[in-house]
Motif scaffolding. Structure first.
Motif, PDB file in Angstrom:
ATOM      1  N   UNK A 129       0.858  -1.184   0.000  1.00  0.00           N
ATOM      2  CA  UNK A 129       0.000   0.000   0.000  1.00  0.00           C
ATOM      3  C   UNK A 129       0.893   1.232   0.000  1.00  0.00           C
ATOM      4  N   UNK A 130       0.772   2.046  -1.029  1.00  0.00           N
ATOM      5  CA  UNK A 130       1.548   3.286  -1.114  1.00  0.00           C
ATOM      6  C   UNK A 130       0.571   4.459  -1.088  1.00  0.00           C
ATOM      7  N   UNK A 131       0.598   5.205  -0.010  1.00  0.00           N
ATOM      8  CA  UNK A 131      -0.292   6.358   0.186  1.00  0.00           C
ATOM      9  C   UNK A 131       0.574   7.605   0.121  1.00  0.00           C
ATOM     10  N   UNK A 132       0.483   8.374  -1.014  1.00  0.00           N
ATOM     11  CA  UNK A 132       1.429   9.457  -1.238  1.00  0.00           C
ATOM     12  C   UNK A 132       0.748  10.753  -1.691  1.00  0.00           C
ATOM     13  N   UNK A 133      -0.148  11.300  -0.892  1.00  0.00           N
ATOM     14  CA  UNK A 133      -0.753  12.577  -1.276  1.00  0.00           C
ATOM     15  C   UNK A 133       0.276  13.704  -1.238  1.00  0.00           C
ATOM     16  N   UNK A 134       0.059  14.707  -2.059  1.00  0.00           N
ATOM     17  CA  UNK A 134       0.936  15.872  -2.112  1.00  0.00           C
ATOM     18  C   UNK A 134       0.139  17.136  -1.813  1.00  0.00           C
ATOM     19  N   UNK A 135       0.844  18.225  -1.609  1.00  0.00           N
ATOM     20  CA  UNK A 135       0.203  19.504  -1.274  1.00  0.00           C
ATOM     21  C   UNK A 135       0.593  20.574  -2.284  1.00  0.00           C
ATOM     22  N   UNK A 136      -0.260  21.565  -2.407  1.00  0.00           N
ATOM     23  CA  UNK A 136       0.005  22.724  -3.270  1.00  0.00           C
ATOM     24  C   UNK A 136       0.333  22.288  -4.694  1.00  0.00           C
ATOM     25  N   UNK A 137      -0.538  21.478  -5.247  1.00  0.00           N
ATOM     26  CA  UNK A 137      -0.395  20.981  -6.611  1.00  0.00           C
ATOM     27  C   UNK A 137       0.993  20.370  -6.848  1.00  0.00           C
ATOM     28  N   UNK A 138       1.314  19.422  -5.978  1.00  0.00           N
ATOM     29  CA  UNK A 138       2.532  18.646  -6.143  1.00  0.00           C
ATOM     30  C   UNK A 138       3.801  19.276  -5.618  1.00  0.00           C
ATOM     31  N   UNK A 153      -2.821  10.550  10.046  1.00  0.00           N
ATOM     32  CA  UNK A 153      -3.384  11.859   9.695  1.00  0.00           C
ATOM     33  C   UNK A 153      -2.487  12.521   8.661  1.00  0.00           C
ATOM     34  N   UNK A 154      -3.111  13.074   7.614  1.00  0.00           N
ATOM     35  CA  UNK A 154      -2.389  13.756   6.534  1.00  0.00           C
ATOM     36  C   UNK A 154      -2.772  15.224   6.547  1.00  0.00           C
ATOM     37  N   UNK A 155      -1.797  16.083   6.747  1.00  0.00           N
ATOM     38  CA  UNK A 155      -2.035  17.527   6.765  1.00  0.00           C
ATOM     39  C   UNK A 155      -1.909  18.039   5.338  1.00  0.00           C
ATOM     40  N   UNK A 156      -3.039  18.135   4.653  1.00  0.00           N
ATOM     41  CA  UNK A 156      -3.060  18.551   3.258  1.00  0.00           C
ATOM     42  C   UNK A 156      -3.177  20.066   3.170  1.00  0.00           C
ATOM     43  N   UNK A 157      -3.220  20.600   1.977  1.00  0.00           N
ATOM     44  CA  UNK A 157      -3.209  22.053   1.806  1.00  0.00           C
ATOM     45  C   UNK A 157      -4.401  22.733   2.438  1.00  0.00           C
ATOM     46  N   UNK A 158      -5.598  22.171   2.230  1.00  0.00           N
ATOM     47  CA  UNK A 158      -6.822  22.838   2.656  1.00  0.00           C
ATOM     48  C   UNK A 158      -7.609  22.067   3.704  1.00  0.00           C
ATOM     49  N   UNK A 159      -7.127  20.907   4.093  1.00  0.00           N
ATOM     50  CA  UNK A 159      -7.896  20.067   4.995  1.00  0.00           C
ATOM     51  C   UNK A 159      -6.962  19.031   5.619  1.00  0.00           C
ATOM     52  N   UNK A 160      -7.364  18.518   6.776  1.00  0.00           N
ATOM     53  CA  UNK A 160      -6.665  17.394   7.393  1.00  0.00           C
ATOM     54  C   UNK A 160      -7.527  16.154   7.189  1.00  0.00           C
ATOM     55  N   UNK A 161      -6.943  15.132   6.589  1.00  0.00           N
ATOM     56  CA  UNK A 161      -7.672  13.889   6.326  1.00  0.00           C
ATOM     57  C   UNK A 161      -7.070  12.762   7.166  1.00  0.00           C
ATOM     58  N   UNK A 162      -7.914  11.821   7.519  1.00  0.00           N
ATOM     59  CA  UNK A 162      -7.474  10.697   8.355  1.00  0.00           C
ATOM     60  C   UNK A 162      -7.698   9.386   7.602  1.00  0.00           C
TER      61      UNK A 162
END
Length: 617
Positions: free
Chosen positions: A145-154, A168-177
């Motif tokens: 499992x590779x979970x690799x979200x990015x922020x600010x358009x990469x 928990x992933x601290x994304x640009x506009x939201x925190x997702x769990x």
């Protein structure tokens, strides 16, 4: 596990020597879409989530590998070791996507992807959430499992914190769990492990999941399946091509942002209209015209709630008493300004930049928007099934569209093709302003407002005469794209559809024939061929092909229309979806995806061409 019915079992049997990331040319947009009215994601044939904006359609692209981030990543991969081939399909009449991966050793897994959408506690539950279930089917599969979200358009990797069963992933506009019954170190470090039982993943708001994750996924899946099957059950589908129409309708529904009623033109940005071009635009916004086409298509299927929600969106835009002119495109939460910029941290679709965020079409004048809103709203006053039908108050609001239409009808604009370097009094724009006046007259008559009916009827008659005088070219023998012009464009095919002329009118038939000769390329149609700001178009525009099919049928050439329609059905990807454009020579898909225009065209052509139920049974 339940043996759910599947919609398609088309298989990609990849040669063993081909790298899993390499995609054949024709299959480059073989992507499925899942969503729930709050969030949507695109998933490739190997079950990689390659595009998803959070927390809404037009926000930062947390999963952006579709547009080649310079730093890599930007995806969510369930990787099967020694992958050999894949299968992918939707569960029948739903937005639930299933992907099966097979390895070289007889092992196989099944990945079920969906975004929860169902009724709960008297309201619709549709959180910013993606849910995945991974189950072993045979053998001894090993996955990673590779979970690799990015922020600010990469631009940067998302920061993370983790607990016993979540990350928990601290994304640009939201925190997702991400909550899972897979050990968090296996996910964080991308370690391979044997899959001997189903694994569950819930990626949603940063809130504790009170239920056992497996129980939550199971119940959410069952309820989501029930929701979509119930929604489809009440569609008034044609006798022929039902599966294609239903898939198109579900896709359109996934493009409406539930919170406001806005309908985006597509879920992506910057997939070019053809290879190696700079025709790369951001379509994640609500064009009033495109949305109106979507509403009218779903209305024909009986899915009228989309219309009611869209009208709510449109009326919010015109709430200001000082408003004298309406822009063509808005953000999905009513933003009127969408400044366009280029993003350097994404290389673009297949490396074809630039990548754009925002769309400067908001600065343009496109005068057909007034007619678009009125035509999309008209059924509100005539459909007895609606709980809240249009009344005089609603009509008075709509009259503002007519007042603006009268003032703008014969002023220059960029037209529905959004030319960036030229303006004219475009025939289609003027005709749509006429349609606004014409429909207001009919609505006023229905409401018993005789004085307003006379007013709008007289204005419509006068405007109609002026348009005819300037848009008909006697020397060429057909309607033209602009006042006193010489060129053709595919929007003229809609003159009969909106009632400006009869389909039997020799002038319309001559125009259809001229468009087919000038803009047709085999079984495809271009929107126009004259060079624009970026040169001559290189790909056909799918909705124009469908417009031509409808025009052929309306003018008595149904056999040719049916042949072209069957050909277009074969051009859909394996999941029944279409992008904006097709390259006639190769059949390759181009343009933003999935394109609401294209799915609208499919529905409307099918409704026109299908045999009637009464004649078929």
């Amino acid at each position: 596990m339940p043996d759910f019915p599947q919609e398609s079992t088309r298989t990609d049997s990849a040669p063993k020597e081909r790298a899993p990331t390499e995609i054949p040319l024709r299959a480059s947009l073989e992507l499925g879409v899942i969503g729930n009215g709050s969030v949507a994601a695109l998933i490739d044939r190997e079950a990689r989530i390659v595009w998803c904006c959070l927390p809404r359609f037009d926000a930062d692209a947390s999963f952006c590998s579709l547009l080649s981030p310079t730093r890599g990543g930007g995806d969510w991969v369930i990787e099967l070791e020694d992958l050999e081939r894949t299968e992918q399909f939707y569960l029948v009449n739903t937005a639930v996507l299933v992907t099966r991966l097979f390895d070289h050793h007889g092992g196989a897994i099944e990945i079920t992807d969906f975004a929860p959408r169902y009724r709960s506690y008297g309201r619709l539950y549709h959180p910013e959430m993606l849910v995945r279930r991974v189950a072993p089917l045979s053998g001894s599969p090993r996955i990673r499992v590779r979970m690799r979200p990015l922020c600010d358009y990469g631009a940067r990797v998302a920061q993370t914190t983790s607990g016993c069963n979540h990350i928990r992933y601290l994304l640009s506009d939201v925190v997702q769990r991400l909550t899972s019954d897979v050990a968090t170190p296996l996910i964080e470090r991308g370690l391979a492990f044997g899959l001997d039982r189903p694994a569950h993943f819930v990626f949603g708001p940063d809130e504790t999941l009170n239920d056992n994750v497996a129980d939550f996924v199971h119940l959410a899946l069952e309820r989501t399946l029930d929701y979509w099957r119930e929604w489809v059950r009440y569609l008034s589908v044609p006798y022929e091509w039902q599966a294609a129409v239903i898939r198109a309708a579900i896709t359109l529904k996934l493009c409406q942002y539930e919170a406001t009623g806005a309908i985006v033109a597509a879920l992506t940005t910057s997939i070019p209209e053809s290879g190696g071009t700079v025709r790369n635009w951001d379509y994640r916004y609500c064009w009033l015209r495109d949305a109106a086409f979507t509403v009218r298509a779903l209305n024909r299927l009986g899915a009228t709630r989309t219309m009611e929600e869209y009208i709510r969106f449109a009326f919010n835009l015109v709430a200001s008493k000082e408003l004298t002119e309406l822009g063509p495109v808005f953000g999905i939460t009513f933003e009127s300004e969408l400044p366009e910029r280029q993003v350097d941290t994404l290389q673009g679709y297949r490396g074809m930049g630039p990548v754009r965020v925002g769309n400067d079409a908001w600065r343009q004048r496109q005068n057909d928007v007034y007619g678009s809103v009125v035509l999309a709203s008209a059924q509100l006053f005539f459909d007895c099934r609606l709980e809240h039908r249009g009344d005089e108050v609603t009509f008075r609001r709509l009259e503002r569209m007519g007042t603006m239409a009268l003032r703008m009808a014969e002023q220059t604009d960029a037209g529905l093709w959004e030319y960036r370097g030229r303006v004219a009094v475009h025939t289609y724009s003027a005709a749509m302003c006429w349609a606004a006046c014409d429909r207001l007259a009919h609505i006023a008559t229905e409401l018993g407002l005789d004085d307003r009916a006379r007013y709008w009827h007289e204005e419509a008659v006068q405007l109609h005469a002026r348009i005819e005088a300037r848009a008909w070219n006697e020397e060429l023998g057909h309607f033209v794209d602009a006042y006193d012009g010489e060129h053709l464009d595919a929007s003229l095919l809609l003159l009969a559809d909106i009632g400006f002329v009869e389909a039997s009118d020799p002038r319309f038939i001559a125009t259809v024939d001229a468009i087919g000769a000038a803009l047709g390329r085999g079984d495809y149609l271009f929107r126009y061929l004259a060079p624009d700001d970026f040169g001559a178009p290189e790909t056909s525009f799918n909705i124009c092909t469908f417009w031509y099919i409808e025009a052929l049928a309306a003018t008595g050439r149904k056999e040719r229309a049916r042949a072209m329609f069957e050909h277009m059905l074969k051009q859909r990807n394996a999941l029944g979806l279409l992008s904006e454009d097709i390259a006639p020579a190769s059949g390759e898909h181009w343009g933003n995806y999935p394109q609401t225009y294209s799915m609208v065209g499919l529905i409307q052509a099918a409704m026109r061409l299908s045999r009637r139920w009464e004649d078929a049974l």
